[in-house]
Design an enzyme around this catalytic site. Sequence first.
Site, mmCIF file in Angstrom:
data_model
loop_
_atom_site.group_PDB
_atom_site.id
_atom_site.type_symbol
_atom_site.label_atom_id
_atom_site.label_comp_id
_atom_site.label_asym_id
_atom_site.label_seq_id
_atom_site.Cartn_x
_atom_site.Cartn_y
_atom_site.Cartn_z
ATOM 1 N N HIS A 103 0.603 -0.994 -0.155
ATOM 2 C CA HIS A 103 -0.149 -0.378 0.070
ATOM 3 C C HIS A 103 0.964 1.246 0.035
ATOM 4 O O HIS A 103 2.068 0.969 -0.150
ATOM 5 C CB HIS A 103 -0.774 -0.084 1.374
ATOM 6 C CG HIS A 103 -2.231 -1.465 1.339
ATOM 7 N ND1 HIS A 103 -3.112 -0.936 0.322
ATOM 8 C CD2 HIS A 103 -1.985 -2.392 1.794
ATOM 9 C CE1 HIS A 103 -3.870 -2.483 0.449
ATOM 10 N NE2 HIS A 103 -2.772 -3.328 1.660
ATOM 11 N N ASP A 106 -1.006 8.342 -1.415
ATOM 12 C CA ASP A 106 -1.002 9.973 -3.004
ATOM 13 C C ASP A 106 -1.987 10.956 -1.857
ATOM 14 O O ASP A 106 -3.011 10.890 -2.256
ATOM 15 C CB ASP A 106 -1.562 9.546 -4.336
ATOM 16 C CG ASP A 106 -1.680 10.470 -5.438
ATOM 17 O OD1 ASP A 106 -1.439 11.903 -4.394
ATOM 18 O OD2 ASP A 106 -2.353 10.277 -6.272
ATOM 19 N N HIS A 108 -3.421 14.775 -2.390
ATOM 20 C CA HIS A 108 -3.297 16.023 -3.790
ATOM 21 C C HIS A 108 -3.109 17.058 -3.056
ATOM 22 O O HIS A 108 -3.578 17.885 -3.735
ATOM 23 C CB HIS A 108 -4.852 15.422 -3.921
ATOM 24 C CG HIS A 108 -5.319 14.628 -4.534
ATOM 25 N ND1 HIS A 108 -6.548 14.733 -5.771
ATOM 26 C CD2 HIS A 108 -5.079 13.185 -5.307
ATOM 27 C CE1 HIS A 108 -6.833 13.369 -6.025
ATOM 28 N NE2 HIS A 108 -6.396 12.522 -6.352
ATOM 29 N N HIS A 143 -5.778 9.196 -1.217
ATOM 30 C CA HIS A 143 -5.928 7.629 -1.612
ATOM 31 C C HIS A 143 -4.659 6.400 -1.837
ATOM 32 O O HIS A 143 -3.550 7.130 -2.385
ATOM 33 C CB HIS A 143 -7.181 7.780 -3.434
ATOM 34 C CG HIS A 143 -6.312 8.505 -4.320
ATOM 35 N ND1 HIS A 143 -5.563 7.602 -5.111
ATOM 36 C CD2 HIS A 143 -6.438 9.395 -4.843
ATOM 37 C CE1 HIS A 143 -4.846 8.299 -6.133
ATOM 38 N NE2 HIS A 143 -5.798 9.398 -6.143
ATOM 39 N N CYS A 144 -5.116 5.930 -2.108
ATOM 40 C CA CYS A 144 -3.407 4.690 -2.164
ATOM 41 C C CYS A 144 -3.551 4.851 -3.172
ATOM 42 O O CYS A 144 -4.910 4.321 -4.502
ATOM 43 C CB CYS A 144 -4.576 3.548 -1.464
ATOM 44 S SG CYS A 144 -2.714 2.154 -1.626
ATOM 45 N N HIS A 154 -7.985 -0.584 -5.370
ATOM 46 C CA HIS A 154 -7.583 0.150 -4.553
ATOM 47 C C HIS A 154 -8.692 1.293 -3.888
ATOM 48 O O HIS A 154 -9.842 1.418 -2.828
ATOM 49 C CB HIS A 154 -6.165 0.070 -3.214
ATOM 50 C CG HIS A 154 -5.332 -0.747 -2.984
ATOM 51 N ND1 HIS A 154 -4.158 -1.222 -2.469
ATOM 52 C CD2 HIS A 154 -4.616 -1.734 -4.448
ATOM 53 C CE1 HIS A 154 -3.847 -2.448 -2.332
ATOM 54 N NE2 HIS A 154 -3.737 -2.532 -3.782
ATOM 55 N N MET A 159 -10.471 2.614 0.035
ATOM 56 C CA MET A 159 -9.070 3.019 0.082
ATOM 57 C C MET A 159 -8.637 5.443 0.235
ATOM 58 O O MET A 159 -7.573 4.895 -0.663
ATOM 59 C CB MET A 159 -8.043 1.988 0.032
ATOM 60 C CG MET A 159 -6.553 2.671 1.150
ATOM 61 S SD MET A 159 -5.530 0.400 0.664
ATOM 62 C CE MET A 159 -4.321 1.157 1.752
ATOM 63 N N HIS A 264 -26.986 17.382 -1.917
ATOM 64 C CA HIS A 264 -28.079 17.962 -2.095
ATOM 65 C C HIS A 264 -28.501 17.418 -0.467
ATOM 66 O O HIS A 264 -28.661 16.320 -0.153
ATOM 67 C CB HIS A 264 -29.367 17.720 -3.393
ATOM 68 C CG HIS A 264 -30.319 18.381 -2.405
ATOM 69 N ND1 HIS A 264 -30.414 19.915 -2.629
ATOM 70 C CD2 HIS A 264 -31.748 18.218 -2.000
ATOM 71 C CE1 HIS A 264 -31.487 19.674 -2.513
ATOM 72 N NE2 HIS A 264 -33.018 18.351 -2.202
ATOM 73 N N GLU A 288 -28.699 24.806 -4.299
ATOM 74 C CA GLU A 288 -29.537 23.713 -4.006
ATOM 75 C C GLU A 288 -28.762 21.901 -4.330
ATOM 76 O O GLU A 288 -29.511 21.701 -3.024
ATOM 77 C CB GLU A 288 -30.547 23.748 -4.926
ATOM 78 C CG GLU A 288 -30.840 23.113 -6.611
ATOM 79 C CD GLU A 288 -31.670 23.533 -7.350
ATOM 80 O OE1 GLU A 288 -32.556 22.921 -7.159
ATOM 81 O OE2 GLU A 288 -31.609 24.278 -8.082
ATOM 82 N N THR A 289 -27.875 22.210 -5.406
ATOM 83 C CA THR A 289 -27.274 20.945 -5.229
ATOM 84 C C THR A 289 -25.797 21.560 -5.869
ATOM 85 O O THR A 289 -25.635 22.625 -6.239
ATOM 86 C CB THR A 289 -28.128 20.138 -6.248
ATOM 87 O OG1 THR A 289 -29.261 19.357 -5.910
ATOM 88 C CG2 THR A 289 -26.961 19.407 -6.638
ATOM 89 N N HIS A 315 -27.749 13.668 -5.025
ATOM 90 C CA HIS A 315 -28.958 13.690 -6.051
ATOM 91 C C HIS A 315 -29.304 13.253 -7.325
ATOM 92 O O HIS A 315 -29.617 13.349 -8.393
ATOM 93 C CB HIS A 315 -29.321 15.609 -6.295
ATOM 94 C CG HIS A 315 -30.939 15.204 -6.156
ATOM 95 N ND1 HIS A 315 -31.608 15.334 -7.232
ATOM 96 C CD2 HIS A 315 -31.700 16.107 -5.636
ATOM 97 C CE1 HIS A 315 -33.119 15.668 -6.468
ATOM 98 N NE2 HIS A 315 -32.879 15.753 -5.377
#
Length: 351
Positions: A103, A106, A108, A143-144, A154, A159, A264, A288-289, A315
């Site tokens: 494993h 990463d 971001h 994430h992996c 993964h 993950m 939403h 709203e969304t 939604h």
Amino acid sequence: MKAQAEAIARADPADLSGLERVRQRLVSPPGAPEHEQVASGPPKIVEVEMTVRERLMVVDEDTGATIWALSYNGSVPGPLIIVHQDDYVELTLRNAPNSMMEHNIDFHAATGALGGGALTHIYPGEETVLRFKATKPGCFTYHCAPGGAMIPYHVCHGMNGAIMVLPRDGLKDGDGSPLRYDQIAYIGEQDYYLPRDSSGNFIQYRTAGEDYADSLEAMRSLTPTHSVFNGVVGALTGGGAIRSEVGKTVLMIHNQANRDSRPHLIGGHGNYVWETGSFSDAPLTGLETWFCRGGSAMAAMYTFEQPGLYAYVNHNLIEAALLGATAHFVVQGEWNNDLMEQVVAPRASVA
């Protein structure tokens, strides 16, 4: 990779001797670790620890669907990390001795070396320490990413997680006025692609990784069997519903490491929404969304005005109702008839 390794070997060590070290105790989703909304003092080195755990999880009790979840600290999503811009995140990452797989992680939010993924590959029973400077404010996924087809495998086995990098002077609206929140609701949306047998039943596997070939075939359909919040169907409903009160402001952090989503809040709104996750940009207002891009985390802020049950959903209502992408907020307080009133209760029509 050779050029990167040579550049790293030539680099002067960072001088962080004057910085304070603090340890952040990570908690299970949908909770958030203790933190300051406005940074006190200069940047710090924030120490966090995570252990990779491969664990059998029941995704849906009604169908018996299970998955060998690949997780950070045993939860899907992995725990939320919170720091301020220009802080240093120093992660100790361990791979449990009984794991079956390699494993890594990463971020971001990080700069260089595939988000740290190139420097954190660990086999069962190993650990590594990665430090990076959080230079950009916002919400970011992690994430992996072991490489090749193992990356989506993964990620689609749970993950992934989120880190929030707050501006040092806290969140602001479009006019630069400060925004405060009373609580955080951390929601990780997870798409699963669970293999079925010839009769249509979900297959159960004895160990992590045994489903690899079957899962890759299921993933190629790009059609998830489940799209759930916080790991399993119903994780944030019933007894797991998020509790709040009228007048409280909730910062909803939504992470989706793989697919686009459309969060939403039924009965509420996004008063302030950082749809791209960037706190460098002014928030959108009154939505709203909102849209969560696959491979990102984002934030929305709302102050509850009425008591009762609020459903927080993807939604795409097919995913919300049929695949599991629903959470509930249970809000206590006094009803305001000026905002909504049942003028006539349901009765037989006189027409």
